[in-house]
Design an enzyme around this catalytic site. Structure first.
Site, PDB file in Angstrom:
ATOM      1  N   ASP A 196      76.916  70.483  66.878  1.00 40.89           N
ATOM      2  CA  ASP A 196      78.204  69.780  66.848  1.00 40.89           C
ATOM      3  C   ASP A 196      78.718  71.774  66.652  1.00 40.89           C
ATOM      4  O   ASP A 196      79.791  71.821  67.586  1.00 40.89           O
ATOM      5  CB  ASP A 196      79.143  69.109  66.364  1.00 40.89           C
ATOM      6  N   HIS A 232      73.400  76.094  55.409  1.00 39.99           N
ATOM      7  CA  HIS A 232      74.786  75.158  55.755  1.00 39.99           C
ATOM      8  C   HIS A 232      74.542  73.770  54.907  1.00 39.99           C
ATOM      9  O   HIS A 232      74.993  72.489  55.712  1.00 39.99           O
ATOM     10  CB  HIS A 232      74.460  74.755  57.039  1.00 39.99           C
ATOM     11  N   GLU A 265      80.323  60.528  72.307  1.00 37.92           N
ATOM     12  CA  GLU A 265      80.190  60.719  70.800  1.00 37.92           C
ATOM     13  C   GLU A 265      81.746  59.946  70.841  1.00 37.92           C
ATOM     14  O   GLU A 265      82.715  59.115  71.725  1.00 37.92           O
ATOM     15  CB  GLU A 265      81.026  62.095  69.956  1.00 37.92           C
TER      16      GLU A 265
END
Length: 542
Positions: free
Chosen positions: A185, A106, A297
């Site tokens: 997240d 990732h 957030e």
């Protein structure tokens, strides 16, 4: 700021055999593209080496789809000892080969690649752990790589393999009514991968990054040594590895603190048109002593982007036009997002707690949105968006991301110069743009992870999570460069999160004099032949 430009995805990379000289701090090693004969003659290792085109192609790409470096081979270990043996062989070789551990791939700039070296595919260990429980139906865990324990001194914790996914950690620990407190997240990332960076999300302001929840690590160093470390034992390695970008060792196991898991989440979004009011309310929420939040957030909404995005579909369809009209009127809106966890003990008081939290916030009247979801649904909120994009062929595309930490004292300047100028002028940003505060006192400066050198107790995480086509990613990269140039010209002392640089001078500036000195000393102590994580391009600049 000098930056490197990777090859387009369609470029065919030719692996050449001309030896290269790799410059390191104070020394030079000669590397070769072919692997040493000792590797092929070691039966235990050679049978786990793969060099078929499909495996090499997979190891030469990542989520970013911007950098493509082919390894000479992919290594699929079945034990931690396999990894230690591989690294030790390289360390003892007259010409060591580079090694990079790959979890989910990732990274966005080739950080987990090893050109002409060996990529360690950590999935092999994960598959082993799942296979190992088939004949043991009495185990409460369904994954041997994730085990929950309790201790009278430190409380509950989970011992988890570095190759394990956070989504699996969530499900396994919930079997005991427990869970870690700090998350990312997106949960389909490996434990070793996020701990090598820091691991941040909306819980960071309260609980710190994921590296703050680690009690102990098992690490294979760049010498091929297996070392167990903690704050009390082998502390230099422990602090170095956490946020250390894979430079000092490969994380094979982590002991992570657990707390009682909630059952449900009240999830709130509020809209603002004034950035100063938006940030004032964000800061007031994370500094409150009573009625503490569990998550906070924020994001930027612009007329060229969708109201909902792949991170979550939150706003009701019936309100889309109303919100779009507001975006058109102001050009930029700011969305404050927070969450409060609860269970059956607090379900009768949660609404009053939310009212107390919202009281005094100066959001746009009538633009208050709320969801009541399960704890798992909230933490795994990005997954549905991922699956939708995958079904449309829009997940495996270029992702020229830019993630930054900005001092609180300069966040207004950043808004004026970037959100209201560069982004509006270029008019290409359609992906999520995140902006939310963190508390400095939740970060341990002994660890390798780097935050702004500023006296402000609060700093902001800002993330431009761009997706692009294969033919236009350079336009987004040019925007990233312009943003960094603006910050440099304005003397905004930012730090990159998930950093990528092309020169050692840039890395030195990133860490700062004191931390860079410590970083280099740790490199010589734990990986003196510069074997590990060459894709970061810190000590191996080509």
């Amino acid at each position: 700021m000098a930056m490197s430009y990777p090859f387009p995805i369609y470029f065919i990379l030719l692996i050449i055999t001309i030896p290269r000289l790799i410059s390191t701090v104070g020394k030079t090693e000669q590397w070769k593209s072919s692997l040493p004969t000792e590797l092929s003659t070691n039966n235990n290792l050679s049978e786990k080496l793969i060099n078929d085109p499909k495996a090499l192609e997979e190891a030469s790409t990542d989520y970013g789809n911007l950098v493509h470096d082919f390894p000479a081979a992919v290594f699929r270990p079945t034990t931690v000892n396999d990894i230690a043996t591989l690294v030790k062989l390289s360390f003892n070789s007259s010409v060591p080969f580079r090694i990079a551990a790959r979890g989910q791939g990732h990274s966005t700039r080739g950080q987990a690649m090893a050109r002409d070296g060996v990529v360690v595919d950590m999935k092999g260990l994960r598959e082993r752990d799942r296979e190992g429980v088939k004949n043991n139906i009495k185990m409460k865990n369904v994954n041997e790589g994730i085990k929950v324990f309790g201790d009278s001194k430190v409380g509950y914790y989970v011992d988890v393999g570095g190759e394990q996914l956070w989504i699996d950690v969530l499900y396994e620990t919930l079997e005991y009514g427990l869970a870690p407190v700090s998350w990312t997240d997106y949960l389909y990332l490996t434990v070793g991968g996020t701990l090598s960076n820091a691991g941040i999300s909306g819980q960071t302001f309260r609980y710190g990054p994921q590296i703050s929840s680690v009690h102990q690590l098992d690490v294979v160093t760049g010498k091929g040594e297996f070392v167990r470390c903690s704050k009390q034992k082998n502390s230099e390695l422990f602090h170095g590895v956490l946020g250390g970008l894979g430079q000092f060792g490969i994380i094979t196991k982590a002991r992570i603190a657990l707390e009682a898991a909630p059952k449900r989440v009240k999830w709130i979004r509020l809209l603002y048109s004034d950035f100063s009011v938006f940030t004032k309310d964000q800061e007031s929420l994370i500094l409150r002593k009573n009625s503490k939040l569990d998550y906070l957030e924020g994001m930027v909404l612009m007329h060229q982007g969708p109201i909902n995005n792949w991170r979550s579909s939150f706003f009701p369809l019936t309100d889309h036009q109303r919100i779009l009209s507001l975006v058109t009127q102001h050009r930029v809106l700011y969305c404050l997002e927070f969450a409060k966890y609860y269970d059956h003990h607090s379900e009768n008081t949660i609404n009053k707690e939310i009212q107390t939290l919202v009281q005094g916030l100066d959001y746009i009247p009538g633009f208050y949105y709320q969801k009541n979801v399960s704890f798992v649904e909230f933490l795994n909120r990005v997954r549905s968006g991922e699956l939708k994009l995958q079904s449309q062929g829009l997940w495996d595309v270029p992702h020229p991301w830019l993630n930054m930490f900005i001092p609180k004292s300069r966040i207004m300047d950043f808004n004026s110069g970037v959100f209201k100028n560069i982004i509006q002028k270029r008019n290409i940003t359609t992906g999520p743009v995140l902006v939310y505060p963190m508390n400095r006192n939740k970060w341990d400066n002994k660890m390798s992870a780097t935050i702004p050198d500023d006296e402000d107790e609060i700093f902001y995480a800002v993330g431009f999570l761009h997706s692009s086509r294969f033919d236009n990613w350079k336009a987004f990269d040019a925007q990233n460069i312009e943003i960094l140039k603006f910050c440099n010209d304005a003397e905004i002392k930012y730090k990159l999160y998930l950093p990528h640089y092309s020169t050692q001078e840039e890395w030195r500036n990133h860490f700062g004099p004191k931390k860079w000195k410590s970083f280099v000393q740790r490199k010589y102590q734990f990986d003196p032949r510069m074997i590990l994580s060459p894709g970061q391009r810190i000590f191996n600049n080509n």
